[in-house]
Scaffold this active site. Structure first.
Site, short mmCIF file in Angstrom:
data_model
loop_
_atom_site.label_atom_id
_atom_site.label_comp_id
_atom_site.label_asym_id
_atom_site.label_seq_id
_atom_site.Cartn_x
_atom_site.Cartn_y
_atom_site.Cartn_z
N GLU A 109 -15.10 33.12 9.29
CA GLU A 109 -14.42 31.84 9.08
C GLU A 109 -14.52 31.37 7.63
OE1 GLU A 109 -15.89 30.07 13.39
OE2 GLU A 109 -16.18 28.91 11.58
N CYS A 122 -15.38 26.42 1.93
CA CYS A 122 -16.65 26.75 2.55
C CYS A 122 -16.61 28.23 2.96
CB CYS A 122 -16.85 25.86 3.77
SG CYS A 122 -18.38 26.19 4.65
N CYS A 129 -25.44 35.69 12.33
CA CYS A 129 -26.65 35.21 11.65
C CYS A 129 -27.85 35.54 12.52
CB CYS A 129 -26.54 33.70 11.47
SG CYS A 129 -27.93 32.96 10.58
N CYS A 133 -31.30 29.24 14.62
CA CYS A 133 -31.43 27.78 14.74
C CYS A 133 -30.88 27.35 16.10
CB CYS A 133 -30.70 27.06 13.61
SG CYS A 133 -31.31 27.52 11.99
N CYS A 136 -27.15 25.78 16.36
CA CYS A 136 -26.06 26.31 15.54
C CYS A 136 -25.22 27.35 16.27
CB CYS A 136 -26.64 26.91 14.26
SG CYS A 136 -25.38 27.48 13.12
N CYS A 353 -19.12 25.11 11.49
CA CYS A 353 -19.39 26.54 11.28
C CYS A 353 -19.57 27.30 12.58
CB CYS A 353 -20.66 26.77 10.46
SG CYS A 353 -21.31 25.31 9.70
N1 SAH Z 1 -27.58 29.23 6.87
C1 SAH Z 1 -27.45 28.24 5.84
C2 SAH Z 1 -26.01 27.85 5.59
C3 SAH Z 1 -25.36 27.06 6.71
S1 SAH Z 1 -24.93 25.52 6.10
C4 SAH Z 1 -28.31 27.03 6.19
O1 SAH Z 1 -28.89 27.03 7.26
O2 SAH Z 1 -28.46 26.14 5.36
C5 SAH Z 1 -24.43 24.66 7.49
C6 SAH Z 1 -25.26 23.42 7.78
O3 SAH Z 1 -24.86 22.90 9.04
C7 SAH Z 1 -26.74 23.73 7.89
O4 SAH Z 1 -27.50 22.65 7.39
C8 SAH Z 1 -26.92 23.85 9.38
O5 SAH Z 1 -28.26 23.68 9.74
C9 SAH Z 1 -26.01 22.76 9.87
N2 SAH Z 1 -25.60 22.90 11.28
C10 SAH Z 1 -25.49 24.01 12.01
N3 SAH Z 1 -25.11 23.73 13.27
C11 SAH Z 1 -24.97 22.39 13.33
C12 SAH Z 1 -24.60 21.48 14.36
N4 SAH Z 1 -24.30 21.89 15.57
N5 SAH Z 1 -24.56 20.17 14.03
C13 SAH Z 1 -24.85 19.74 12.77
N6 SAH Z 1 -25.20 20.54 11.78
C14 SAH Z 1 -25.27 21.85 12.05
#
Ligand code: SAH
Length: 366
Positions: A109, A122, A129, A133, A136, A353
């Site tokens: 994406e 973006c 990944c 987390c 995510c 994302c």
């Molecule tokens: N892997 C990197 C880049 C991703 S950035 C990182 O973790 O920083 C995308 C951001 O969105 C990150 O801060 C991630 O933690 C956050 N994110 C992921 N899923 C999410 C969700 N369901 N709600 C809000 N933020 C989310």
């Protein structure tokens, strides 16, 4: 919406011809080296960059100021990656989300966001990944493979080509798509050097943001790269216990050590860091968490970006009510912390994302 059945293609074991290495993976210096090694003058590299990133041609034959022999030589050594658009969703607010297909059938994406200060892209750094987390969508299904630098560059070129139609320009990049950029570190650094180069896409370092879930050794390495890139850490919790619940990476790279690395980064670069803090209803969004966060960040040159949770069907997190988000923000401000609430883009499409790809993956596994 046009869909291709990538899974079918993969599962039938249809022979995939490996494409030639992407020329987008080469920094200007690497391209010069290649040219010299092939008996050419290094200045040709600048000409080639101009064709690739200025005129955005996708065929070496169009590079008419290069000798024909060199054009043929380039064409037999490199490909100019073009990503196939499988899905393009446009939101009412102008956000455009692309689902691109890679040469091996995997999909990624890329999102174009419109701000009053310009157009931001973006980008994705990995297919999937492996960080895990708990909130995510990108990590569902694990890591399939790393992207090459050229595949990350190609995302920006492709979006720029879409903007060419309206004579607009990509003015900033956020490395916040699918994947953990520091888990694909070398490709990330190459990508940053290529898009930042004045002869490349010429996107200023201060207009590029890299975000990490907190791979500590790479934070030290990144601090030493000497780049003026904006840097963000996905923090999401003020204590190590709570962070481990939300982000299993906190077991390997615990919060106190993460904060040490961040302090090193700030000292070394003199730059402010951003902490991303997702508000997950009832989990980390209480006033006591705001107080703990303020304590943790006391005296640090930083900024906090509060992200209201994006709903992910496979996950159980719920949204924090608006007034509570504001109360959380006020509590941080009271302690003198710079804080903003992330503006949401493309709420009416699958703009968070991994959401679009997660849908596509379901198609794949059917
Ligand atoms: N892997 C990197 C880049 C991703 S950035 C990182 O973790 O920083 C995308 C951001 O969105 C990150 O801060 C991630 O933690 C956050 N994110 C992921 N899923 C999410 C969700 N369901 N709600 C809000 N933020 C989310």
């Amino acid at each position: 919406m046009e869909m291709t059945n990538t899974a079918a293609r993969r599962s039938t074991g249809e022979a995939q011809l490996l494409p030639l290495p992407s020329i987008y993976s080469l920094t200007l210096d690497e391209l010069k080296e290649w040219l010299v090694a092939h008996g050419e003058k290094p200045f040709r590299a600048t000409q080639i960059y101009e064709w690739l990133y200025g005129k955005r041609v996708t065929d070496f034959a169009e590079m008419t100021n290069l000798p024909k022999r060199l054009r043929e030589q380039l064409a037999s050594a490199f490909s100019i990656t073009t990503l196939k658009t499988i899905v393009k969703q446009t939101s009412k607010d102008g956000t455009i989300k692309f689902l691109f297909e890679l040469h091996d059938g995997y999909s990624i994406e890329t999102v174009l966001m419109r701000h009053n200060y310009g157009n931001s892209v973006c980008v994705t750094t990995q297919v999937g990944c492996r960080i895990g987390c708990t909130f995510c969508a990108s990590t569902l299904g694990g890591l399939k493979r790393h992207l090459e630098a050229g595949e990350i560059v190609a995302q920006v070129v492709q979006v720029q080509k879409a903007l060419d139609e309206t004579e607009e320009r990509v003015s900033s990049i956020v490395v916040m798509g699918i994947g953990e950029p520091f888990d694909n570190y070398d490709a990330l650094i190459k990508f940053l050097r290529i898009v930042n180069h004045s002869k490349g896409l010429n996107i200023g370092a201060r207009h590029i943001t890299v975000s990490t879930s907190g791979i500590i050794p790479k934070i030290y390495q990144f601090a030493d790269e000497g780049m003026q890139i904006n840097f963000a850490i996905s923090l999401h919790a003020p204590t190590t216990e709570l962070r481990t619940k939300l982000m299993p990476i906190n077991k390997a790279y615990p919060l106190p050590k993460l904060m040490e690395a961040v302090r090193y980064y700030i000292e070394k670069t003199g730059r402010r860091v951003t902490f991303e803090y997702g508000l997950f209803g009832g989990v980390n969004d209480q006033l006591e968490h705001a107080e703990q966060l303020a304590e943790l960040l006391k005296g640090l040159k930083c900024h906090v970006n509060l992200l209201p949770v994006n709903y992910v069907p496979e996950r159980n997190y719920v949204r924090t009510p608006r007034n509570q988000i504001f109360a959380f923000e006020r509590a941080l401000k009271k302690h003198g912390i710079n804080v903003t609430i992330r503006r949401e883009h493309g709420h009416d499409i699958d703009a968070a994302c991994g959401q679009l790809r997660a849908k596509e993956r379901k198609e794949e596994t059917r």
